[in-house]
Write a protein that holds these residues in place. Structure first.
Motif, PDB file in Angstrom:
ATOM      1  N   ASP A  47      38.496  51.226  41.185  1.00 56.02           N
ATOM      2  CA  ASP A  47      37.887  50.430  40.114  1.00 56.02           C
ATOM      3  C   ASP A  47      37.580  49.059  40.681  1.00 56.02           C
ATOM      4  N   GLN A  48      36.286  48.812  40.932  1.00 56.76           N
ATOM      5  CA  GLN A  48      35.953  47.512  41.515  1.00 56.76           C
ATOM      6  C   GLN A  48      35.406  46.547  40.468  1.00 56.76           C
ATOM      7  N   GLU A  49      35.539  46.953  39.222  1.00 55.35           N
ATOM      8  CA  GLU A  49      35.235  46.039  38.124  1.00 55.35           C
ATOM      9  C   GLU A  49      36.562  45.494  37.577  1.00 55.35           C
ATOM     10  N   THR A  50      37.600  46.288  37.726  1.00 55.99           N
ATOM     11  CA  THR A  50      38.914  46.054  37.114  1.00 55.99           C
ATOM     12  C   THR A  50      38.794  45.887  35.607  1.00 55.99           C
ATOM     13  N   TYR A  51      38.738  47.045  34.972  1.00 51.68           N
ATOM     14  CA  TYR A  51      38.673  47.115  33.511  1.00 51.68           C
ATOM     15  C   TYR A  51      39.887  46.435  32.864  1.00 51.68           C
ATOM     16  N   PHE A  52      40.946  46.312  33.651  1.00 48.62           N
ATOM     17  CA  PHE A  52      42.166  45.657  33.158  1.00 48.62           C
ATOM     18  C   PHE A  52      42.964  45.193  34.367  1.00 48.62           C
ATOM     19  N   GLU A  53      43.929  44.304  34.100  1.00 51.64           N
ATOM     20  CA  GLU A  53      44.803  43.858  35.182  1.00 51.64           C
ATOM     21  C   GLU A  53      46.129  44.597  35.080  1.00 51.64           C
ATOM     22  N   ILE A  54      46.629  45.060  36.210  1.00 49.47           N
ATOM     23  CA  ILE A  54      47.854  45.863  36.202  1.00 49.47           C
ATOM     24  C   ILE A  54      49.039  45.068  35.626  1.00 49.47           C
ATOM     25  N   PRO A  55      49.223  43.785  35.993  1.00 52.54           N
ATOM     26  CA  PRO A  55      50.353  43.053  35.389  1.00 52.54           C
ATOM     27  C   PRO A  55      50.245  42.998  33.858  1.00 52.54           C
ATOM     28  N   MET A  56      49.016  42.980  33.334  1.00 50.97           N
ATOM     29  CA  MET A  56      48.834  42.999  31.874  1.00 50.97           C
ATOM     30  C   MET A  56      49.293  44.351  31.322  1.00 50.97           C
ATOM     31  N   ASP A  85      47.537  42.579  52.277  1.00 47.13           N
ATOM     32  CA  ASP A  85      48.820  42.562  52.987  1.00 47.13           C
ATOM     33  C   ASP A  85      48.757  43.397  54.255  1.00 47.13           C
ATOM     34  N   LYS A  86      48.152  44.598  54.117  1.00 45.69           N
ATOM     35  CA  LYS A  86      48.146  45.566  55.212  1.00 45.69           C
ATOM     36  C   LYS A  86      47.348  45.056  56.407  1.00 45.69           C
ATOM     37  N   TYR A  87      46.175  44.501  56.125  1.00 43.11           N
ATOM     38  CA  TYR A  87      45.303  44.098  57.227  1.00 43.11           C
ATOM     39  C   TYR A  87      45.243  42.589  57.408  1.00 43.11           C
ATOM     40  N   ASN A  88      46.071  41.867  56.627  1.00 40.78           N
ATOM     41  CA  ASN A  88      46.112  40.413  56.731  1.00 40.78           C
ATOM     42  C   ASN A  88      44.728  39.782  56.515  1.00 40.78           C
ATOM     43  N   ILE A  89      44.087  40.201  55.442  1.00 41.11           N
ATOM     44  CA  ILE A  89      42.748  39.705  55.080  1.00 41.11           C
ATOM     45  C   ILE A  89      42.937  38.771  53.876  1.00 41.11           C
ATOM     46  N   PRO A  90      42.168  37.691  53.774  1.00 38.44           N
ATOM     47  CA  PRO A  90      42.280  36.861  52.566  1.00 38.44           C
ATOM     48  C   PRO A  90      41.918  37.687  51.324  1.00 38.44           C
ATOM     49  N   LEU A  91      42.699  37.506  50.276  1.00 37.87           N
ATOM     50  CA  LEU A  91      42.497  38.272  49.047  1.00 37.87           C
ATOM     51  C   LEU A  91      41.089  38.071  48.493  1.00 37.87           C
ATOM     52  N   GLU A  92      40.578  36.866  48.606  1.00 43.91           N
ATOM     53  CA  GLU A  92      39.256  36.539  48.060  1.00 43.91           C
ATOM     54  C   GLU A  92      38.181  37.442  48.673  1.00 43.91           C
ATOM     55  N   ASP A  93      38.347  37.784  49.943  1.00 41.13           N
ATOM     56  CA  ASP A  93      37.328  38.601  50.616  1.00 41.13           C
ATOM     57  C   ASP A  93      37.248  39.999  50.015  1.00 41.13           C
ATOM     58  N   LEU A  94      38.309  40.419  49.345  1.00 41.65           N
ATOM     59  CA  LEU A  94      38.335  41.797  48.849  1.00 41.65           C
ATOM     60  C   LEU A  94      37.841  41.902  47.415  1.00 41.65           C
ATOM     61  N   GLY A  95      37.873  40.820  46.680  1.00 42.09           N
ATOM     62  CA  GLY A  95      37.418  40.857  45.287  1.00 42.09           C
ATOM     63  C   GLY A  95      38.339  41.686  44.420  1.00 42.09           C
ATOM     64  N   ASP A  96      37.870  42.011  43.238  1.00 43.91           N
ATOM     65  CA  ASP A  96      38.670  42.820  42.317  1.00 43.91           C
ATOM     66  C   ASP A  96      38.692  44.252  42.805  1.00 43.91           C
ATOM     67  N   TRP A  97      39.844  44.861  42.770  1.00 47.20           N
ATOM     68  CA  TRP A  97      39.926  46.244  43.240  1.00 47.20           C
ATOM     69  C   TRP A  97      41.247  46.865  42.784  1.00 47.20           C
ATOM     70  N   ASN A  98      41.174  47.680  41.771  1.00 43.31           N
ATOM     71  CA  ASN A  98      42.338  48.460  41.349  1.00 43.31           C
ATOM     72  C   ASN A  98      42.185  49.891  41.848  1.00 43.31           C
TER      73      ASN A  98
END
Lengths: 353, 353
Positions: A138-147, A204-217
């Motif tokens: 899900d690259q729109e992230t219909y919802f946030e997992i912590p929510m 975490d796995k590839y040590n990439i900045p989170l911003e570069d990955l965008g929303d992704w559930n």
């Protein structure tokens, strides 16, 4: 590289094949077969290879060992076919990991077939699925997992499962979320759902900045035995993911909004969940064929051996000798490496039957 | 059974020995040694057994295999002494799991010694602690773990660790907490704190109603290498847990109350945390000697074999034969079982030297 969307080989198959750059696809939800295990009550492994898996034995490595009580394996990287000894009712087992599924898609593609054809072949030949996993990105992230986790804590989740496990990590400096995972069902149960934040996991796995990955559930659905078999049968009938996605996710878990004026059973499904389930219903089964085999060996060579190769080469140049090339010329390939080479040099078209 | 509090053998040792029913003790906080690994740069394993571990070799099982590169082991249930080959600078390693620590306490008790004596013996003979774990049981529950988790989320935790991991489970029907665990540090780091709800863990593990267990938190502190060595040295100096507990918990983590009018560094320590740290400072090192050895074998016999024994016995009675007793009489003990028998028949006093 550009993104190529193939039309499915037969109309209304609901299968979209994307060869490269899946991240460029517009649909924010994509579902993929993520793991499968299907067994056949036969000892004719050649028949299974030819008529179900459709791979030429010549390209497969044979090992006289297997797992789960099987005595031997035909293997093409992450696609494995186990056989048992005559009289053993295990018969033949076909197993594909997530990566095996991606590789198998390149063979389906070469044969102008889809997963539905494979599933039909399996069921028509008495195949029993003991494991069938679907993964939805899900690259729109219909919802946030912590929510979602907060909603479970507030009793705003309705499920046939009794317990939900969770885990995650927090940045202590400001309490921000560093990735949360929510599970429904247990690893032992016949159905198991796992919702996690793929962007955090990859960062975490590839040590990439989170911003570069965008929303992704990532939502993973793991089905066993009767549930797996049922899902595959539904898939064949519906020819799209509507039934199965509804059946799996919506039948196991539903998020609602608490309403003080009504009993819990009457709480209404949350808006975000309705939108999500509606869009999941419209999902097509996604293929991401991968024809890169034995990438592990190549990566190992690149990461672990290349610097030494370079060092020897530089010494050769200074000393006027040809140690490195002699080494390579004189090396002998193992059987396994010969097979790898065959596979590397062949196209998926050459390997299917 | 009644609870017996021994006076420590020397005044001001800060050691309380409780032989039975630790649950009846009034102090809601108890700390125990939960794991240790200490190595010595010697190949004289006999010396270590006699002068450090103080156990007679005759009661120990010798195995010609070991872990971590050691070549052999002397073992008394969960107390293990590994030795390496001559010239290998690993030397001798003494390792006790949580249960090994409990068993060792019965030998300390038999020798009228305490952990402080053992630690001094180790340090005086050049022992290097590479692992030292303390477990604190809190049967008052100075705080609730899910509340701590919420505080971390709100940035109300000050720590030298960057990340905090958490996991837990929820009852979906009402969102109630089914056990939460909070970690500070990582398993790889030199210090690692783990706070969890022992009542939930035990209820799940043994299928006991939660109510029967009452409030029960467990705080585990895992220290490695220099941190482990430092903690043991502090313990020897202070002769009580004050320094070490302050050093470990308070130096790694502190909970504060957010204050909009002050910067985060100036937020004040939460009241519950002050009370807890104050009381931790007053902790005595707890001993819970256990002289039940090889309980695993007995439990296995009881759980797995007893019903079959009974069945054979009943058949014997009906058929007028004595199959079961013949079986037992004719059985031969393995070396391991002979050792077990020696240990079972001996008292801790017999085994120490």
């Amino acid at each position: 590289m550009t993104t190529t969307k193939h039309q499915p080989p037969l109309a209304n198959r609901g299968v979209v094949i994307v060869e490269k750059e899946p991240e460029a696809v517009q649909n924010p939800l994509t579902a993929m077969v993520d793991y499968l295990r299907v067994s056949f009550k036969t000892h004719d492994v050649n028949f299974i290879l030819e008529h179900i898996v459709h791979l030429k034995k010549a390209y497969m490595q044979e090992k006289e060992s297997g797992f789960y009580g099987y005595i031997g394996t035909y293997q093409l990287d992450h696609i494995k076919v186990f056989y048992s000894k005559e009289g053993d009712n295990r018969g033949v087992l076909v197993e594909m990991s997530g990566q095996g599924c991606r590789q198998f898609e390149s063979f389906l593609d070469a044969r102008k077939k889809t997963w539905f054809d494979f599933f039909k072949d399996c069921i028509n030949h008495g195949g029993k699925f003991s494991r069938f996993d679907l993964a939805i990105d899900d690259q729109e992230t219909y919802f946030e997992i912590p929510m979602l986790l907060e909603k479970v804590k507030k009793g705003e989740a309705i499920s046939r499962f009794r317990k939900s496990d969770f885990n995650g990590s927090l940045d202590i400096a400001d309490g921000s979320n560093g990735g949360t995972t929510l599970y429904f069902g247990s690893k032992k149960s016949e159905a198991y759902l796992c919702f996690y934040e793929k962007n955090h996991e990859q960062a975490d796995k590839y040590n990439i900045p989170l911003e570069d990955l965008g929303d992704w559930n990532r939502y993973e659905l793991r089905l066993k035995n009767d549930r797996a078999q049922g899902a595959v049968q539904s898939l064949i009938q519906s020819q799209d993911l509507l039934d199965i996605a509804m059946q799996i996710i919506n039948n196991y878990i539903r998020f609602v909004d608490a309403d003080e004026d009504a009993s819990r059973e009457k709480w209404k499904t949350s808006g975000f969940w309705k939108v999500f389930i509606g869009d999941v219903g419209k999902l097509s089964l996604f293929m991401q064929p991968e024809d890169e085999f034995y990438e592990k060996s190549r990566r190992w060579l690149q990461n672990s051996c290349a610097p030494t190769m370079k060092m020897v080469l530089e010494a050769d140049q200074v000393l006027g000798r040809q140690d490195l090339s002699d080494m390579v010329v004189n090396a002998e390939l193992s059987d396994k490496q010969e097979k790898m080479l065959d596979v590397l040099l062949a196209s998926p078209q050459d390997m299917v039957c």
